[in-house]
Structures are given as structure tokens and as C-alpha cells.
Design a protein around this motif. Structure first.
Motif, mmCIF file in Angstrom:
data_model
loop_
_atom_site.group_PDB
_atom_site.id
_atom_site.type_symbol
_atom_site.label_atom_id
_atom_site.label_comp_id
_atom_site.label_asym_id
_atom_site.label_seq_id
_atom_site.Cartn_x
_atom_site.Cartn_y
_atom_site.Cartn_z
ATOM 1 N N ARG A 294 -12.042 -55.867 -25.903
ATOM 2 C CA ARG A 294 -13.190 -55.303 -25.192
ATOM 3 C C ARG A 294 -14.290 -56.341 -25.001
ATOM 4 O O ARG A 294 -14.933 -56.397 -23.946
ATOM 5 C CB ARG A 294 -13.730 -54.087 -25.943
ATOM 6 C CG ARG A 294 -12.821 -52.860 -25.829
ATOM 7 C CD ARG A 294 -13.452 -51.626 -26.449
ATOM 8 N NE ARG A 294 -13.320 -51.629 -27.904
ATOM 9 C CZ ARG A 294 -14.332 -51.744 -28.738
ATOM 10 N NH1 ARG A 294 -15.560 -51.886 -28.275
ATOM 11 N NH2 ARG A 294 -14.136 -51.714 -30.040
ATOM 12 N N MET A 295 -14.515 -57.175 -26.021
ATOM 13 C CA MET A 295 -15.584 -58.162 -25.929
ATOM 14 C C MET A 295 -15.198 -59.333 -25.035
ATOM 15 O O MET A 295 -15.960 -59.746 -24.156
ATOM 16 C CB MET A 295 -15.946 -58.666 -27.324
ATOM 17 C CG MET A 295 -16.551 -57.612 -28.233
ATOM 18 S SD MET A 295 -18.023 -56.807 -27.546
ATOM 19 C CE MET A 295 -19.145 -58.199 -27.434
ATOM 20 N N PHE A 296 -14.017 -59.897 -25.249
ATOM 21 C CA PHE A 296 -13.593 -61.056 -24.468
ATOM 22 C C PHE A 296 -13.184 -60.665 -23.052
ATOM 23 O O PHE A 296 -13.464 -61.372 -22.087
ATOM 24 C CB PHE A 296 -12.428 -61.760 -25.155
ATOM 25 C CG PHE A 296 -12.822 -62.500 -26.400
ATOM 26 C CD1 PHE A 296 -14.130 -62.845 -26.649
ATOM 27 C CD2 PHE A 296 -11.869 -62.853 -27.347
ATOM 28 C CE1 PHE A 296 -14.497 -63.529 -27.803
ATOM 29 C CE2 PHE A 296 -12.215 -63.539 -28.504
ATOM 30 C CZ PHE A 296 -13.538 -63.878 -28.725
ATOM 31 N N TYR B 58 -11.796 -67.552 -28.658
ATOM 32 C CA TYR B 58 -11.689 -67.170 -27.254
ATOM 33 C C TYR B 58 -10.605 -67.973 -26.543
ATOM 34 O O TYR B 58 -9.873 -67.435 -25.698
ATOM 35 C CB TYR B 58 -13.039 -67.366 -26.562
ATOM 36 C CG TYR B 58 -13.033 -66.994 -25.098
ATOM 37 C CD1 TYR B 58 -12.692 -65.705 -24.701
ATOM 38 C CD2 TYR B 58 -13.385 -67.922 -24.118
ATOM 39 C CE1 TYR B 58 -12.685 -65.357 -23.354
ATOM 40 C CE2 TYR B 58 -13.382 -67.576 -22.778
ATOM 41 C CZ TYR B 58 -13.034 -66.289 -22.406
ATOM 42 O OH TYR B 58 -13.032 -65.946 -21.070
ATOM 43 N N GLU B 59 -10.488 -69.261 -26.864
ATOM 44 C CA GLU B 59 -9.443 -70.082 -26.255
ATOM 45 C C GLU B 59 -8.061 -69.567 -26.652
ATOM 46 O O GLU B 59 -7.135 -69.557 -25.830
ATOM 47 C CB GLU B 59 -9.606 -71.551 -26.669
ATOM 48 C CG GLU B 59 -10.835 -72.233 -26.087
ATOM 49 C CD GLU B 59 -10.859 -72.196 -24.571
ATOM 50 O OE1 GLU B 59 -9.782 -72.388 -23.959
ATOM 51 O OE2 GLU B 59 -11.939 -71.967 -24.000
ATOM 52 N N GLU B 60 -7.899 -69.138 -27.904
ATOM 53 C CA GLU B 60 -6.640 -68.554 -28.336
ATOM 54 C C GLU B 60 -6.371 -67.251 -27.578
ATOM 55 O O GLU B 60 -5.247 -66.971 -27.158
ATOM 56 C CB GLU B 60 -6.671 -68.291 -29.841
ATOM 57 C CG GLU B 60 -6.676 -69.558 -30.689
ATOM 58 C CD GLU B 60 -6.867 -69.257 -32.169
ATOM 59 O OE1 GLU B 60 -7.191 -68.103 -32.498
ATOM 60 O OE2 GLU B 60 -6.690 -70.184 -32.982
ATOM 61 N N TYR B 61 -7.421 -66.477 -27.395
ATOM 62 C CA TYR B 61 -7.291 -65.211 -26.665
ATOM 63 C C TYR B 61 -6.815 -65.470 -25.240
ATOM 64 O O TYR B 61 -5.903 -64.795 -24.738
ATOM 65 C CB TYR B 61 -8.640 -64.489 -26.659
ATOM 66 C CG TYR B 61 -8.689 -63.270 -25.765
ATOM 67 C CD1 TYR B 61 -8.299 -62.019 -26.238
ATOM 68 C CD2 TYR B 61 -9.114 -63.375 -24.438
ATOM 69 C CE1 TYR B 61 -8.335 -60.907 -25.413
ATOM 70 C CE2 TYR B 61 -9.155 -62.265 -23.614
ATOM 71 C CZ TYR B 61 -8.761 -61.034 -24.110
ATOM 72 O OH TYR B 61 -8.786 -59.941 -23.289
ATOM 73 N N GLU C 144 -19.826 -64.346 -19.410
ATOM 74 C CA GLU C 144 -20.601 -64.804 -20.555
ATOM 75 C C GLU C 144 -19.770 -65.741 -21.424
ATOM 76 O O GLU C 144 -20.261 -66.761 -21.916
ATOM 77 C CB GLU C 144 -21.087 -63.612 -21.383
ATOM 78 C CG GLU C 144 -22.270 -62.873 -20.803
ATOM 79 C CD GLU C 144 -21.909 -62.007 -19.609
ATOM 80 O OE1 GLU C 144 -20.691 -61.758 -19.422
ATOM 81 O OE2 GLU C 144 -22.803 -61.583 -18.874
ATOM 82 N N MET C 145 -18.508 -65.401 -21.635
ATOM 83 C CA MET C 145 -17.661 -66.216 -22.493
ATOM 84 C C MET C 145 -17.351 -67.579 -21.870
ATOM 85 O O MET C 145 -17.093 -68.548 -22.570
ATOM 86 C CB MET C 145 -16.361 -65.471 -22.807
ATOM 87 C CG MET C 145 -16.560 -64.244 -23.681
ATOM 88 S SD MET C 145 -17.389 -64.648 -25.248
ATOM 89 C CE MET C 145 -17.940 -63.016 -25.773
ATOM 90 N N LYS C 146 -17.386 -67.658 -20.542
ATOM 91 C CA LYS C 146 -17.167 -68.944 -19.878
ATOM 92 C C LYS C 146 -18.290 -69.928 -20.209
ATOM 93 O O LYS C 146 -18.122 -71.140 -20.093
ATOM 94 C CB LYS C 146 -17.083 -68.751 -18.365
ATOM 95 C CG LYS C 146 -15.780 -68.122 -17.896
ATOM 96 C CD LYS C 146 -15.775 -67.911 -16.395
ATOM 97 C CE LYS C 146 -14.491 -67.238 -15.943
ATOM 98 N NZ LYS C 146 -14.485 -66.968 -14.477
#
Length: 258
Positions: free
Chosen positions: A169-171, A244-247, A177-179
Motif C-alpha cells: 500500500r505504501m510503495f 523499495y529497490e527490492e520491492y 514520492e518514493m521516486k
């Protein structure tokens, strides 16, 4: 003739666009109570994810476009956001006031071990050893942070295959935003700023999440409670960025299979 007019119009539009892209704003940050300049105020352009600080005269300059938002923060003062206007870009420097915060010091209780001389009694007072592994982290020399024995990939994998998972949900719902994580890691001023902070304010503003969700992201990425409590903002940034990169990697792999 019409062709020439269209060509000139295109050139004018292009020139205006380039002017906006290459614009800089200048300002002076002052104390609202006595108009004195504030040195080393942290300024971050939230849209472009770049940062700077004020000099000994309170002056700063930073790349900006119309409608960009600047976030100003300084220890002991209330942080503020300032929108960049066309007039600001066009007409030059602007004074920005920061207001002091009224801080109350909390009582700190220091617990000491009171040894009795009886081994069976004294040993119960000794805290249990921390069984978390210790990992190195970029930006810090000779130190590291703690993460639990269970692989951090476990919950990341779970977030891919379970759409209701917190990390999904967050990523998944905050890609823009995560970028910003990559840009934050590339800007030395922002990294240096985060390395000296422990309040999570800048991370919350840049990633558009609140403190509870920010801590939950790190926890769901399998970092220990001790790490979350003691890590500086740069360490938290690197932890979330790695997770996040793993996600993203696992998410792409799943999409290809489907």
C-alpha cells in the motif's frame, strides 16, 4: 508571413520555458522576533529534491521553478513551506521570517544497576543481549545499523503477493514520492542534512507520509526497534531506499511471470 509569426511565437514560448527551467530564487532568512539573519538554515526544494543552506548573512540561492515549494527548517524554530512565485523569480530577493519555538525540556531518568553481590539476583538486572545482526550503511564510516535475523526480503516478498500488505500500500500507491528517494541519495547537501538529524521531519515532508507510517515502513522492512529509535535520518533514508529497490525488483519479476 504567418509561418514567420508562428516560428517567432514558438521561439518565445521555448525561451520562457527555458527561463522557468533554469530559474533561481534568492532570499534572506531572518528571525521574526528581532529581524536578525539566521545562518545555516536548511532549505530544500521539495519538487526538485535539491537543498542548500543560508550563509552568515542569512542569504541563500536555490534552483526553482514557478509553484515549486521550498521547505525551510532550523533548530529551535518552526519549519515553514514557501511557494515560489513568478514575481519572486522575476524581481529578486525576498525576506523570509522564521518563528522561534517554545521548547520544554522533559525530565530524563537514568536507571543504574544496583548490584547486591549475589550472582543470581544481579544477573537478572542485566539487559538481555541484542541478537540482531549488524550491517553497514552508506554515508557512515565504521558503524552500522541493526536488523533482525529474519531476512528483510521476507516481508517485501509478502507485500508483492499480498496486495493488502502495508508495504504494498505504501510503495505501490506512492510511486512519485518514493521516486524521490534516488534524488535524495544523490544530493550531497540533503544527505549531509539528513545525517545530522533525528526528527524525521524532512523525510516525512519529502515522502508525504506521517511519522507513524514512516516508522512502520522501516519496521515492515525488518529493521529492529532499536535501529528505528537510534538511527539518524540518513540511515532511515538508506533503509527505506534499499527496501523499495527490492520491492520494485520483485514487483517487476512478478509482472513478467503474469
Amino acid at each position: 508571413m504567418k509561418k514567420h509569426l508562428v516560428f517567432i511565437l514558438v521561439l518565445l514560448i521555448s525561451a520562457l520555458a527555458m527561463a522557468q527551467e533554469d530559474g533561481r530564487v534568492f532570499g534572506v532568512v531572518i528571525n521574526a522576533s528581532d529581524d536578525s539573519p539566521l545562518e545555516s538554515v536548511n532549505i530544500v526544494n521539495l519538487n526538485q529534491v535539491i537543498g542548500t543552506t543560508t550563509n552568515d548573512k542569512g542569504e541563500f540561492s536555490i534552483s526553482a521553478r514557478v509553484n515549486d515549494t521550498l521547505h525551510l527548517s532550523y533548530l529551535g524554530f518552526k519549519s515553514i513551506k514557501v511557494r515560489v512565485t513568478n514575481d519572486w523569480l522575476k524581481f529578486g530577493s525576498s525576506n523570509i521570517e522564521l518563528t522561534e519555538l517554545a521548547l520544554a525540556l522533559e525530565e530524563v531518568v537514568v536507571n543504574q544497576l544496583k548490584l547486591t553481590g549475589y550472582l543470581e539476583v544481579d544477573i537478572k538486572q542485566v539487559p538481555a543481549p541484542n541478537d540482531n545482526y549488524r550491517y553497514s550503511i552508506s554515508g557512515l564510516q565504521g558503524t552500522g545499523y541493526e536488523a533482525s535475523k529474519k531476512s528483510g526480503l521476507t516481508k517485501v516478498i509478502g507485500s508483492i503477493f499480498n496486495p493488502a500488505d502495508f508495504l504494498h500500500r505504501m510503495f505501490g500507491k506512492k510511486p512519485n514520492e518514493m521516486k524521490k528517494l534516488k534524488k535524495m541519495k544523490e544530493d550531497d547537501k540533503i544527505r549531509n542534512l539528513l545525517a545530522s538529524r533525528f526528527d524525521r521531519e524532512m523525510l516525512m515532508v519529502l515522502l508525504q507520509v506521517d511519522r507513524v507510517d514512516l516508522d512502520e515502513i522501516v519496521s515492515q522492512c525488518n529493521y529492529s526497534a532499536g535501529f528505528i529509535q537510534t538511527a539518524n535520518d540518513l540511515q532511515i533514508l538508506d533503509a527505506i531506499s534499499e527496501c523499495y529497490e527490492e520491492y520494485k525488483l520483485l514487483s517487476r519479476g512478478r509482472s513478467r511471470k503474469i
